[in-house]
Design an enzyme around this catalytic site. Sequence first.
Site, short mmCIF file in Angstrom:
data_model
loop_
_atom_site.label_atom_id
_atom_site.label_comp_id
_atom_site.label_asym_id
_atom_site.label_seq_id
_atom_site.Cartn_x
_atom_site.Cartn_y
_atom_site.Cartn_z
N LYS A 1 30.11 49.36 -5.26
CA LYS A 1 29.28 49.44 -4.33
C LYS A 1 29.82 50.12 -2.30
CE LYS A 1 25.86 50.42 -6.25
NZ LYS A 1 25.28 51.12 -7.48
N SER B 1 24.23 48.79 -2.25
CA SER B 1 23.26 47.49 -2.20
C SER B 1 23.43 46.28 -0.85
CB SER B 1 24.04 46.88 -3.26
OG SER B 1 23.86 45.21 -3.59
N TYR C 1 31.79 44.76 -9.16
CA TYR C 1 30.26 45.61 -8.74
C TYR C 1 30.21 46.55 -7.51
CZ TYR C 1 25.89 47.05 -8.30
OH TYR C 1 24.89 46.93 -7.56
#
Length: 341
Positions: A154, A125, A150
């Site tokens: 990644k 992302s 979150y």
Amino acid sequence: MKILVTGGTGYIGSHTVVELQQQGFEVVIVDNLSNSQAGVVDSIKKITGIRPHFEQFDLANSDKTSEFFRRHYDIKGVIHFAAFKAVGESVEKPLLYYRNNLVSLMNILDSMIANNVQNLVFSSSCTVYGQPDELPVSENAPIKKAESPYGNTKQISEEILQDTIRSSKIQTIALRYFNPIGAHETALIGELPLGIPNNLVPFITQTAIGLRQQLSVFGDNYNTPDGTAIRDYIHVVDLAKAHVVAVTRMIEDKMKEPFEVFNLGTGNGYSVLDVIKSFEKVSGQKLNYKIVDRRAGDVEKVWADSTFSNEELGWKASKELDEMTASAWKWEKAYRAKVSQ
Ligand SMILES: NC(=O)c1ccc[n+]([C@@H]2O[C@H](COP(=O)([O-])OP(=O)(O)OC[C@H]3O[C@@H](n4cnc5c(N)ncnc54)[C@H](O)[C@@H]3O)[C@@H](O)[C@H]2O)c1
């Protein structure tokens, strides 16, 4: 050529399954349906004429994951979408996010090594860049400290992948998505957030259809032309096509490094008000919205330098903002009509 798509009944995964099947790949989906519905498999079949093989289980379960790979030892590549993705929820339940997103990845890597499956495409992302110092942001920009658990999953996942590659035959392409929106032209698959949407476009379409009362625009005092935050919105079908290109690049042995990173964006930044105006234009509807305070953790502006992915992958996003918002609206209307029957 058999490809495993984890999270294949989810938003980006389902669009990617369609593109893979249309390019002649055989697709196997694994999804635990924690954020999607089994009916998506039927919708995929309606679009492509082919029902993908689907297995429902949790990839964080190592026994089930290795048993699956033992049966599907002939998989040529894995596209790994399965993860939890709600930023706000990850702040409230960090361990849920670390466990789901990281354990799933490690289980898949263990099984890939055990079964000599070498090719992995990973969903990363643009959150890894935080608020970049320079725009557009290229793949070489420094990784900033993650704003949420979150985002951190990644970053850690990319590190796990780089370390694993050094000690195994696995090769990986990490695709850093900007802001995927829109839906398939058939309106048979699209984004289906469970509960209150976190993202702008589903919130817009759900407000317009009457599911939400009003859209909140978080901040109009950013240092941008109209004061609202800027993002690089990319049509989900353009994004899906990049996965077919990436997996083909790996299978055809065209990677230049065993770990490659590509930005997937259009290279254009649009403000929140630009997106609202585009929606109002294509739908012919006035949207009920109000400006509220900034939301914690939101960056001011980010858009991609897509030169490297355009040149190296030979891929380019082709759909314009109006096409994106129109397809999202078409999907929202079609889905609500279907569920109200
Ligand atoms: N949508 C975005 O804006 C965006 C942006 C950047 C990156 N990503 C990443 O892209 C990937 C796909 O995102 P999406 O928008 O399609 O999300 P999604 O929630 O629609 O799809 C993810 C799918 O994975 C499944 N899943 C989750 N954990 C699982 C597990 N342990 N075992 C099996 N299945 C599991 C869910 O049921 C869901 O169907 C995610 O990794 C996400 O973090 C998404």
